[in-house]
Design a protein around this motif. Structure first.
Motif, PDB file in Angstrom:
ATOM      1  N   UNK A 275      21.548  20.742   8.586  1.00 19.51           N
ATOM      2  CA  UNK A 275      21.650  19.911   9.795  1.00 19.51           C
ATOM      3  C   UNK A 275      21.494  18.454   9.387  1.00 19.51           C
ATOM      4  N   UNK A 276      22.492  17.645   9.715  1.00 17.96           N
ATOM      5  CA  UNK A 276      22.307  16.214   9.430  1.00 17.96           C
ATOM      6  C   UNK A 276      21.239  15.708  10.404  1.00 17.96           C
ATOM      7  N   UNK A 277      20.102  15.218   9.898  1.00 16.13           N
ATOM      8  CA  UNK A 277      19.026  14.848  10.820  1.00 16.13           C
ATOM      9  C   UNK A 277      19.408  13.695  11.747  1.00 16.13           C
ATOM     10  N   UNK A 278      19.156  13.893  13.049  1.00 21.10           N
ATOM     11  CA  UNK A 278      19.392  12.787  13.986  1.00 21.10           C
ATOM     12  C   UNK A 278      18.030  12.167  14.263  1.00 21.10           C
ATOM     13  N   UNK A 279      17.774  11.004  13.636  1.00 22.75           N
ATOM     14  CA  UNK A 279      16.463  10.400  13.848  1.00 22.75           C
ATOM     15  C   UNK A 279      16.567   9.034  14.532  1.00 22.75           C
ATOM     16  N   UNK A 280      17.570   8.938  15.437  1.00 18.75           N
ATOM     17  CA  UNK A 280      17.707   7.693  16.176  1.00 18.75           C
ATOM     18  C   UNK A 280      16.557   7.584  17.177  1.00 18.75           C
ATOM     19  N   UNK A 281      15.920   6.418  17.192  1.00 13.31           N
ATOM     20  CA  UNK A 281      14.795   6.218  18.112  1.00 13.31           C
ATOM     21  C   UNK A 281      15.297   5.510  19.379  1.00 13.31           C
ATOM     22  N   UNK A 282      14.996   6.106  20.533  1.00 14.20           N
ATOM     23  CA  UNK A 282      15.410   5.505  21.812  1.00 14.20           C
ATOM     24  C   UNK A 282      14.148   5.107  22.573  1.00 14.20           C
ATOM     25  N   UNK A 283      14.206   3.927  23.236  1.00 13.13           N
ATOM     26  CA  UNK A 283      13.024   3.475  23.984  1.00 13.13           C
ATOM     27  C   UNK A 283      12.972   4.166  25.352  1.00 13.13           C
ATOM     28  N   UNK A 284      11.827   4.750  25.686  1.00  8.72           N
ATOM     29  CA  UNK A 284      11.670   5.322  27.034  1.00  8.72           C
ATOM     30  C   UNK A 284      10.327   4.854  27.605  1.00  8.72           C
TER      31      UNK A 284
ATOM     32  N   UNK B  97       8.062  12.782  12.547  1.00 11.52           N
ATOM     33  CA  UNK B  97       7.054  13.761  12.948  1.00 11.52           C
ATOM     34  C   UNK B  97       6.913  13.820  14.463  1.00 11.52           C
ATOM     35  N   UNK B  98       7.066  12.663  15.113  1.00 10.56           N
ATOM     36  CA  UNK B  98       6.977  12.649  16.584  1.00 10.56           C
ATOM     37  C   UNK B  98       8.145  13.421  17.213  1.00 10.56           C
ATOM     38  N   UNK B  99       9.325  13.301  16.577  1.00  9.22           N
ATOM     39  CA  UNK B  99      10.519  13.913  17.174  1.00  9.22           C
ATOM     40  C   UNK B  99      10.806  15.303  16.628  1.00  9.22           C
ATOM     41  N   UNK B 100       9.972  15.741  15.663  1.00  5.73           N
ATOM     42  CA  UNK B 100      10.188  17.070  15.078  1.00  5.73           C
ATOM     43  C   UNK B 100      11.438  17.138  14.213  1.00  5.73           C
ATOM     44  N   UNK B 101      11.837  15.989  13.609  1.00  8.45           N
ATOM     45  CA  UNK B 101      12.998  16.015  12.712  1.00  8.45           C
ATOM     46  C   UNK B 101      12.554  16.630  11.391  1.00  8.45           C
ATOM     47  N   UNK B 102      13.306  17.642  10.933  1.00 11.37           N
ATOM     48  CA  UNK B 102      12.882  18.384   9.731  1.00 11.37           C
ATOM     49  C   UNK B 102      12.897  17.506   8.500  1.00 11.37           C
ATOM     50  N   UNK B 103      11.827  17.544   7.765  1.00 10.80           N
ATOM     51  CA  UNK B 103      11.733  16.865   6.466  1.00 10.80           C
ATOM     52  C   UNK B 103      12.759  17.463   5.516  1.00 10.80           C
TER      53      UNK B 103
END
Ligand code: PEP
Ligand code: MG
Length: 550
Positions: free
Chosen positions: A22-31, A140-146
């Motif tokens: 899985x290509x990691x999607x680690x884009x951070x969005x402001x909420x 780690x906050x978004x659960x993106x796999x290392x």
């Protein structure tokens, strides 16, 4: 039974679950968040997880590659807890009432910019560390796999093909083998598999279906077969082969510590190719006698911006020091063609393999070249470093490289920085022009190393990235073997040594030919060292012939 046929590019049989990369999607969005307390708790948990991961990485490095590389992760762990950094994250979280991911990212960017603007080169280099940490906490906050693999158990990694930058980031402890739709024997996935000594099959095409994700599979990296639900006969064949392979591994361990010499006394240097300091563990485990090709591109591919002199120095020094006085040939950056890096902003080209790549970039961008040469010469004070230039075609290029080296040595001497003024300088012989010019080039350098991957591509006019060329891409072609002999004759006439660092070096069927040609060094994937040593120790160099050149 489902049988898929591809090309075996790294030998061995293995059984495991297929896992689609899985290509990691680690884009951070402001909420906006309402419960700030809960957000702070999420943040604290992610910081804790990051610390634990970094400490585990530091321990792993300490065991595999030594103290120097472990320190890098310890520094990162210190940043996670840094008071100013955590205070800034808390302030953003409170002021903006936003999610923790966004607060970490914003604080990280501000911190990195602050470091980058400092005068001191060491502090500037810390900007990269902040960026790394800043990505780890949101992951780690978004659960993106290392490392792109979200599985507790090791798996067979399935993918279209993997880009060089992706292979660098994989968590190698979770990979049993590779199965890819595309790729070739020279692809980065294949090279990585051979370095790790695990089976790989590529070129499976559409037969490798995503619906097989999670299914138990067997791969045979010799025959190129991938099997699901094997019938009884296939299962017995695969299990027997696995058993034999394990026995052979045990037998090969007896080769550790033995000399690389033929029965009639011809010595061969068996070195290893590495793509990053992470591969040093495999070099040590397989008793490689040196590093014949350290592809320095990993530093550039893994970064978002030009790696600083200090960052490079630390990586080169770590490898030189870990090899304890054994030769470490570091190749200057070989970017371009299949190894694209956005921040280099290279023009789009019709034929990138024949375009602006490797030494051409360095000679056109003296600042980039100078930074790398300074780092290399500084590292030369910590081990037996040799510097190698890729994609050479002309005498003037080597002369310019030598001038750049001389100028860097004068700078370092004036600054009182230690370096080895006798650092060996060599070139890759990987273009037809370098073969024709070999006698002239040999007078200018200390060694040659034949890059058979590119030499095959350019001599036979066969794109090494193209999967359809099949029998036309033939590294055994007499033209390639004659070219190697021509380079070897020129090297020996000038009194310098010659090695081979392309994938052909690890082709044991060609060992008699290389002995007959008089090759002095073979630089191979770590997993090939012991089988090659066993073969060398059985050989008689004087009886080897040049028949394959006919
Ligand atoms: C080669 O061309 O053979 C070589 C060793 O370099 P690379 O594969 O990195 O181009
Ligand atoms: Mg090459």
């Amino acid at each position: 039974m489902v049988l898929m046929q591809g090309k075996g590019v790294s030998a061995g049989v293995i059984k495991g679950k297929l896992y689609f990369y899985q290509r990691p999607d680690n884009t951070v969005v402001k909420t906006a968040v309402e419960d700030l307390q809960a957000e702070k708790e999420r943040l604290a948990a992610a910081q804790q997880a990051s610390m634990e991961q970094l400490e585990a990485l530091a321990d792993k490095c300490r065991q595999e590659t030594g103290e120097d590389s472990a320190i890098l992760f310890e520094t990162h762990a210190m940043f996670v807890e840094d008071e100013d950094y955590t205070a800034m994250i808390a302030e953003i979280l409170e002021d903006e009432g936003c999610n923790a991911e966004y607060a970490v990212k914003t604080a990280g960017e501000q911190f990195a910019a602050m470091f980058a603007a400092m005068d001191d080169a060491y502090m500037q280099a810390r900007a990269g560390d902040v960026q790394d940490v800043t990505q780890r906490i949101p992951n780690n906050l978004m659960g993106v796999a290392e490392g792109g693999i979200d599985s507790d158990e090791p798996v067979i990694l399935a993918a279209e093909d993997l880009a060089p930058s992706e292979t660098l980031q994989l968590d190698k402890t979770k990979i049993l083998g590779f199965a890819t739709r595309g790729g070739s024997g020279n692809s980065h996935t294949a090279i990585l598999a051979r370095t790790m000594g695990i089976p790989a099959v590529c070129g499976l095409g559409d037969g490798l279906k995503e619906e097989y994700n999670g299914r138990l599979a067997y791969i045979d990296g010799e025959t190129g077969k991938v099997v699901l639900d094997p019938d009884e006969i296939t299962l017995t064949t695969l299990t027997d082969k696995y058993q034999r392979q394990q026995e052979m591994k045990q037998l090969l361990l007896t080769m550790k510590g033995q000399e690389d010499v033929t029965l009639d006394g011809k010595k061969m240097m068996i070195y290893c190719n590495i793509g990053s300091p992470d591969d040093l563990g495999a070099v040590k485990a397989n008793d490689g006698q040196g590093i014949g090709l350290f592809r320095s591109e990993f530093l550039y591919l893994a970064a978002d911006d030009y790696p600083s002199e200090d960052e490079q120095f630390e990586a080169y020094r770590a490898v030189a020091a870990a090899m304890d006085g054994k030769r470490v040939v570091i190749r200057t950056l070989d970017i371009g063609a299949d190894k694209q890096v956005d921040y280099f902003k290279l023009n789009k080209e019709e034929n990138p393999a024949m375009g602006m790549r490797a030494i051409r970039i360095c000679l056109n961008r003296p600042e980039v070249f100078r930074t790398q040469l300074r780092a290399l010469y500084r590292a030369s004070a910590y081990g037996k470093v040799a510097i190698m230039f890729p994609m050479i075609t002309s005498v003037w290029e080597v002369k310019e490289c030598r001038r750049a080296c001389k100028s860097v040595m004068s700078e370092l001497a004036a600054e009182g920085i230690p370096f080895n003024p006798d650092t060996e300088i060599g070139i890759m012989v990987e273009t037809p022009a370098s073969i024709f010019m070999a006698e002239d080039l040999a007078k200018l350098v200390d060694f040659f190393s034949v890059g058979t991957n590119d030499l095959t591509q350019y001599t036979l006019a066969c794109d090494r990235q193209c999967n359809d060329l099949g029998k036309f891409f033939d590294p055994h072609h007499p033209a390639i073997l004659r070219a190697i002999k021509q380079a070897a004759d020129a090297a020996h006439k000038a009194g310098i040594w010659i090695g081979i660092c392309g994938e052909l070096a690890g082709d044991i069927s060609l060992l008699p030919t290389f002995l007959a040609i008089g090759i002095d060094e073979l630089s191979v994937s770590p997993s090939v060292v012991l089988p090659l040593r066993a073969e060398i120790r059985k050989s008689i160099a004087q009886t080897c012939t040049l028949e394959r050149l006919e």
